[in-house]
Design an enzyme around this catalytic site. Sequence first.
Site, PDB file in Angstrom:
ATOM      1  N   HIS A   1       0.825  -1.208   0.000  1.00  0.00           N
ATOM      2  CA  HIS A   1       0.000   0.000   0.000  1.00  0.00           C
ATOM      3  C   HIS A   1       0.859   1.259   0.000  1.00  0.00           C
ATOM      4  CE1 HIS A   1      -4.281  -1.290   0.395  1.00  0.00           C
ATOM      5  NE2 HIS A   1      -3.637  -2.440   0.521  1.00  0.00           N
ATOM      6  N   SER A   2       2.023   1.177   0.585  1.00  0.00           N
ATOM      7  CA  SER A   2       2.943   2.308   0.547  1.00  0.00           C
ATOM      8  C   SER A   2       3.463   2.528  -0.874  1.00  0.00           C
ATOM      9  CB  SER A   2       4.101   2.060   1.512  1.00  0.00           C
ATOM     10  OG  SER A   2       4.973   3.148   1.521  1.00  0.00           O
TER      11      SER A   2
END
Length: 136
Positions: free
Chosen positions: A42-43
Amino acid sequence: MGKIYPSLSEEHKSAIDQAKGELRAFITEKQCAPLVLRLAFHSAATFDVNTKTGGPFGTMKLKSEQNHGPNVGLDTAVELLEPIKQKFPLVSYGDFYMMAGIVAVESTGGPQITFNPGRTVCAFQHRLNQTGWTVN
């Protein structure tokens, strides 16, 4: 020509090696590889190939980013990893979260992945779900 990564001091390289070792022990003990890998994904998934912006720069540490729809639940990963991160102030959050994702893959029998440190923190947030879960 490939990507050029910044030069790091020996102290910084040592901190990365030590952090990687602690992450490996922690992820193995707590059996939290899937959650940590999700945090890294997700980063990184905010990268936009067209504008060359976003990406894994540590914004997942921000509550506003953790509360963004697709990121809900990742606050648990951030909280689990924070005590380890605090031991290594030379390692940026972007590098730390990416390294944690790599360790998660490797500690579950996945391939060895090259880690290239040198990320800095940027202010960009909330790009992941703008295109309906597609990553450019």
